[in-house]
Scaffold this motif. Structure first.
Motif, PDB file in Angstrom:
ATOM      1  N   ARG A  42       0.834  -1.197   0.000  1.00  0.00           N
ATOM      2  CA  ARG A  42       0.000   0.000   0.000  1.00  0.00           C
ATOM      3  C   ARG A  42       0.873   1.253   0.000  1.00  0.00           C
ATOM      4  NH1 ARG A  42      -3.901  -0.228   5.013  1.00  0.00           N
ATOM      5  NH2 ARG A  42      -4.592   1.712   4.011  1.00  0.00           N
ATOM      6  N   ASP A  43       0.298   2.359  -0.480  1.00  0.00           N
ATOM      7  CA  ASP A  43       0.979   3.639  -0.381  1.00  0.00           C
ATOM      8  C   ASP A  43       0.890   4.113   1.067  1.00  0.00           C
ATOM      9  OD1 ASP A  43       1.672   6.462  -0.493  1.00  0.00           O
ATOM     10  OD2 ASP A  43       1.375   6.329  -2.644  1.00  0.00           O
ATOM     11  N   SER A  44       2.034   4.403   1.656  1.00  0.00           N
ATOM     12  CA  SER A  44       2.098   4.784   3.073  1.00  0.00           C
ATOM     13  C   SER A  44       1.695   6.238   3.307  1.00  0.00           C
ATOM     14  CB  SER A  44       3.521   4.579   3.602  1.00  0.00           C
ATOM     15  OG  SER A  44       4.410   5.522   3.006  1.00  0.00           O
ATOM     16  N   SER A  45       1.607   7.035   2.257  1.00  0.00           N
ATOM     17  CA  SER A  45       1.415   8.489   2.315  1.00  0.00           C
ATOM     18  C   SER A  45       2.682   9.229   2.740  1.00  0.00           C
ATOM     19  CB  SER A  45       0.261   8.881   3.249  1.00  0.00           C
ATOM     20  OG  SER A  45      -0.965   8.343   2.796  1.00  0.00           O
ATOM     21  N   TYR A  46       3.771   8.504   2.931  1.00  0.00           N
ATOM     22  CA  TYR A  46       5.067   9.101   3.278  1.00  0.00           C
ATOM     23  C   TYR A  46       6.018   8.967   2.090  1.00  0.00           C
ATOM     24  CZ  TYR A  46       3.749   9.373   8.192  1.00  0.00           C
ATOM     25  OH  TYR A  46       3.124   9.692   9.365  1.00  0.00           O
ATOM     26  N   SER A  47       6.972   9.887   2.008  1.00  0.00           N
ATOM     27  CA  SER A  47       8.051   9.751   1.034  1.00  0.00           C
ATOM     28  C   SER A  47       9.131   8.808   1.545  1.00  0.00           C
ATOM     29  CB  SER A  47       8.664  11.122   0.721  1.00  0.00           C
ATOM     30  OG  SER A  47       7.744  11.933   0.046  1.00  0.00           O
ATOM     31  N   SER A  48       9.398   8.870   2.847  1.00  0.00           N
ATOM     32  CA  SER A  48      10.371   7.975   3.485  1.00  0.00           C
ATOM     33  C   SER A  48       9.696   7.266   4.651  1.00  0.00           C
ATOM     34  CB  SER A  48      11.604   8.752   3.980  1.00  0.00           C
ATOM     35  OG  SER A  48      12.457   7.893   4.736  1.00  0.00           O
ATOM     36  N   TYR A  49       8.954   6.222   4.335  1.00  0.00           N
ATOM     37  CA  TYR A  49       8.351   5.457   5.422  1.00  0.00           C
ATOM     38  C   TYR A  49       9.404   4.634   6.159  1.00  0.00           C
ATOM     39  CZ  TYR A  49       4.872   3.040   8.152  1.00  0.00           C
ATOM     40  OH  TYR A  49       4.132   2.563   9.208  1.00  0.00           O
ATOM     41  N   ARG A  50      10.507   4.328   5.468  1.00  0.00           N
ATOM     42  CA  ARG A  50      11.607   3.639   6.143  1.00  0.00           C
ATOM     43  C   ARG A  50      12.014   4.356   7.417  1.00  0.00           C
ATOM     44  NH1 ARG A  50      16.587   4.440   7.614  1.00  0.00           N
ATOM     45  NH2 ARG A  50      16.333   6.552   6.804  1.00  0.00           N
ATOM     46  N   SER A  51      12.128   5.678   7.347  1.00  0.00           N
ATOM     47  CA  SER A  51      12.590   6.434   8.512  1.00  0.00           C
ATOM     48  C   SER A  51      11.605   6.347   9.670  1.00  0.00           C
ATOM     49  CB  SER A  51      12.848   7.894   8.138  1.00  0.00           C
ATOM     50  OG  SER A  51      11.642   8.560   7.799  1.00  0.00           O
ATOM     51  N   ARG A  52      10.318   6.209   9.355  1.00  0.00           N
ATOM     52  CA  ARG A  52       9.319   6.085  10.424  1.00  0.00           C
ATOM     53  C   ARG A  52       9.401   4.712  11.071  1.00  0.00           C
ATOM     54  NH1 ARG A  52       9.388  10.067  12.305  1.00  0.00           N
ATOM     55  NH2 ARG A  52      11.274  10.185  11.075  1.00  0.00           N
ATOM     56  N   VAL A  53       9.632   3.684  10.296  1.00  0.00           N
ATOM     57  CA  VAL A  53       9.803   2.339  10.856  1.00  0.00           C
ATOM     58  C   VAL A  53      11.074   2.288  11.694  1.00  0.00           C
ATOM     59  CG1 VAL A  53      10.138  -0.101  10.274  1.00  0.00           C
ATOM     60  CG2 VAL A  53       8.531   1.282   8.948  1.00  0.00           C
ATOM     61  N   TRP A  54      12.137   2.926  11.208  1.00  0.00           N
ATOM     62  CA  TRP A  54      13.422   2.922  11.919  1.00  0.00           C
ATOM     63  C   TRP A  54      13.307   3.544  13.305  1.00  0.00           C
ATOM     64  CZ3 TRP A  54      17.688   0.303  11.409  1.00  0.00           C
ATOM     65  CH2 TRP A  54      18.836   0.730  12.080  1.00  0.00           C
ATOM     66  N   GLN A  55      12.421   4.523  13.458  1.00  0.00           N
ATOM     67  CA  GLN A  55      12.281   5.209  14.736  1.00  0.00           C
ATOM     68  C   GLN A  55      11.726   4.307  15.837  1.00  0.00           C
ATOM     69  OE1 GLN A  55      13.331   8.404  15.521  1.00  0.00           O
ATOM     70  NE2 GLN A  55      14.288   8.242  13.507  1.00  0.00           N
ATOM     71  N   ARG A  56      11.302   3.099  15.505  1.00  0.00           N
ATOM     72  CA  ARG A  56      10.783   2.185  16.521  1.00  0.00           C
ATOM     73  C   ARG A  56      11.885   1.607  17.410  1.00  0.00           C
ATOM     74  NH1 ARG A  56       6.722  -1.003  12.339  1.00  0.00           N
ATOM     75  NH2 ARG A  56       5.544   0.868  11.711  1.00  0.00           N
ATOM     76  N   TRP A  57      13.140   1.686  16.950  1.00  0.00           N
ATOM     77  CA  TRP A  57      14.240   1.240  17.809  1.00  0.00           C
ATOM     78  C   TRP A  57      14.363   2.188  19.008  1.00  0.00           C
ATOM     79  CZ3 TRP A  57      15.709  -3.430  16.877  1.00  0.00           C
ATOM     80  CH2 TRP A  57      15.842  -3.922  15.587  1.00  0.00           C
ATOM     81  N   PRO A  58      14.630   1.662  20.201  1.00  0.00           N
ATOM     82  CA  PRO A  58      14.677   2.534  21.384  1.00  0.00           C
ATOM     83  C   PRO A  58      15.827   3.521  21.391  1.00  0.00           C
ATOM     84  CG  PRO A  58      15.345   0.300  21.958  1.00  0.00           C
ATOM     85  CD  PRO A  58      14.793   0.236  20.563  1.00  0.00           C
ATOM     86  N   SER A  59      16.874   3.255  20.610  1.00  0.00           N
ATOM     87  CA  SER A  59      18.046   4.139  20.610  1.00  0.00           C
ATOM     88  C   SER A  59      18.135   5.009  19.364  1.00  0.00           C
ATOM     89  CB  SER A  59      19.325   3.298  20.722  1.00  0.00           C
ATOM     90  OG  SER A  59      19.433   2.408  19.614  1.00  0.00           O
ATOM     91  N   ALA A  60      17.087   5.028  18.532  1.00  0.00           N
ATOM     92  CA  ALA A  60      17.148   5.732  17.252  1.00  0.00           C
ATOM     93  C   ALA A  60      16.690   7.174  17.384  1.00  0.00           C
ATOM     94  CB  ALA A  60      16.289   5.007  16.220  1.00  0.00           C
ATOM     95  N   GLY A  61      17.173   8.013  16.447  1.00  0.00           N
ATOM     96  CA  GLY A  61      16.641   9.355  16.331  1.00  0.00           C
ATOM     97  C   GLY A  61      17.633  10.453  16.633  1.00  0.00           C
ATOM     98  N   PRO A  62      17.138  11.688  16.711  1.00  0.00           N
ATOM     99  CA  PRO A  62      18.004  12.839  17.004  1.00  0.00           C
ATOM    100  C   PRO A  62      18.434  12.851  18.461  1.00  0.00           C
ATOM    101  CG  PRO A  62      15.715  13.530  16.885  1.00  0.00           C
ATOM    102  CD  PRO A  62      15.739  12.086  16.479  1.00  0.00           C
ATOM    103  N   THR A  63      19.459  13.621  18.754  1.00  0.00           N
ATOM    104  CA  THR A  63      20.020  13.682  20.105  1.00  0.00           C
ATOM    105  C   THR A  63      20.078  15.118  20.600  1.00  0.00           C
ATOM    106  OG1 THR A  63      22.246  13.814  19.150  1.00  0.00           O
ATOM    107  CG2 THR A  63      21.447  11.626  19.780  1.00  0.00           C
ATOM    108  N   GLU A  64      20.103  15.253  21.910  1.00  0.00           N
ATOM    109  CA  GLU A  64      20.399  16.550  22.504  1.00  0.00           C
ATOM    110  C   GLU A  64      21.883  16.877  22.264  1.00  0.00           C
ATOM    111  OE1 GLU A  64      18.225  18.483  23.643  1.00  0.00           O
ATOM    112  OE2 GLU A  64      16.521  17.269  24.287  1.00  0.00           O
TER     113      GLU A  64
END
Length: 363
Positions: free
Chosen positions: A163-185
């Motif tokens: 299906r179309d996810s409505s996102y251009s980069s749905y990969r990045s949204r799935v990746w954010q499910r890791w507890p250590s992923a994402g931006p940092t302070e």
């Protein structure tokens, strides 16, 4: 001039149906008997994935040649195992991923459950050389607001489970499910960075330093900072563009650090919103401006990135490449737009995969 290298994750698919194939062990066995240097191709989390790493290069023409060569080698080994490789950051067709047999991956499956089984996503990691950890952490602190622009440029994962996810980069949204992923302070120093990483490992939530999935981090293996926000790019030229911009961001950040300029103090909350907006819109709508954190047309934000890194790009001889590459993406679209246009033209996700298999091998 700083060296830069690229790691790409490729999807293994059936050459007829376009469905992912769990053939990484067979492909790696063939690669091990081939002529590629040891360690170029590696196992990944899922059996439907294959990773390769280029050599560090100062010249981006040589980096481009390395990526093209590695993709061709991967395609040849895959064909010998009855499958094909494609540079898509998610599978357009439905798939039930199988976790690789490495003990590390089995630990992850037991620890994280369904998160692991939904992580058939494929990225492009860019390594840029730095002169020690202090310089590296100074870079990490200063490139944070610009990372979503790299995500928007590279976005190549509009489809998820048929299906179309409505996102251009749905990969990045799935990746954010890791507890250590994402931006940092902001870290402020190498000591604080190392302390933060050690504290994270000490919780037992992650296995080791290699599982610190910051958007940009000190590489656990190389004297580099590692940018981890990009989708694997459909076209090799886009991967080189991302590498050029990453290197220029590093050099610009180091110059600011040496001049005593403080990094932007944007909160993680705002950086997460900027990352979400880039994943959602890609280059087709608005992004959050890295300096103001307010909405602005994607083209204006990309132009601001070029202005921010212009001196470093010019010093490395990459300014024309960066200008031409970004103009091409804004005019004709990133991988996400290409995939959607292929679907609109053919009406078939299988045909989307087939066309992208061919584009993966284009120079």
């Amino acid at each position: 001039m700083r060296t830069v290298g690229v790691e790409e994750e490729l999807l293994l698919v059936d050459p007829d149906s376009g469905e992912p194939r769990a053939q990484s062990a067979a492909v790696l066995a063939r690669a091990g008997r081939g002529t590629a240097p040891r360690g170029v191709f590696e196992e990944e989390l899922h059996d439907q994935m294959l990773e390769f790493a280029t050599r560090p290069q100062t010249d981006l023409g040589r980096l481009h040649a390395d990526i093209v060569r590695c993709r061709a080698e991967a395609a040849r080994h895959a064909a010998g195992a009855g499958c094909a490789v494609v540079a898509l950051a998610t599978s357009p067709l439905p798939v039930t991923p199988s976790v690789g047999g490495h003990r590390r991956y089995r630990w992850m499956a037991g620890q994280y459950g369904v998160v692991v089984h939904e992580q058939l996503v494929l990225g492009c990691h860019v390594h840029v050389a730095v002169d020690g950890d202090e310089e590296g952490v100074a870079v990490i602190d200063r490139v944070r607001p610009w990372l979503p622009v790299l995500s928007a440029l590279s976005a190549n994962s509009p489809f998820w489970q048929g299906r179309d996810s409505s996102y251009s980069s749905y990969r990045s949204r799935v990746w954010q499910r890791w507890p250590s992923a994402g931006p940092t302070e902001l870290f402020g120093s190498a000591a604080d960075y190392r302390r933060r990483v050690a504290d994270m490992v000490a919780t037992g939530t992650i296995l080791d330093e290699r599982m610190v999935y910051f958007d940009v981090r000190l590489s656990p293996r190389y004297p580099t900072v590692e940018f981890r926000v990009a989708d694997v790019c459909l076209d090799a030229r886009t991967a080189v563009l991302v590498a050029a911009l990453a290197r220029a961001l590093v050099e610009t950040a180091v110059r600011e650090w040496r001049a005593g300029a403080a990094p932007a103090a944007h909160s993680v909350s705002l950086l997460r919103l900027a990352a979400w907006r880039a994943a959602r819109s890609g280059l087709t709508g608005e992004l959050l401006h890295p300096e103001t954190m307010r909405r602005a047309p994607a083209a204006a934000v990309v132009e601001r990135l070029l202005a921010h890194t212009g001196e470093a790009l010019a010093a490395d001889g990459d300014l024309d490449r960066a200008r031409e590459g970004t103009a091409e993406l804004l005019r004709h679209g990133n991988g996400a737009r290409v995939q959607r246009e292929l679907l609109a033209r053919t009406g078939s996700l299988r045909e989307v995969v087939a066309a992208c298999v061919a584009r993966t091998q284009a120079a």
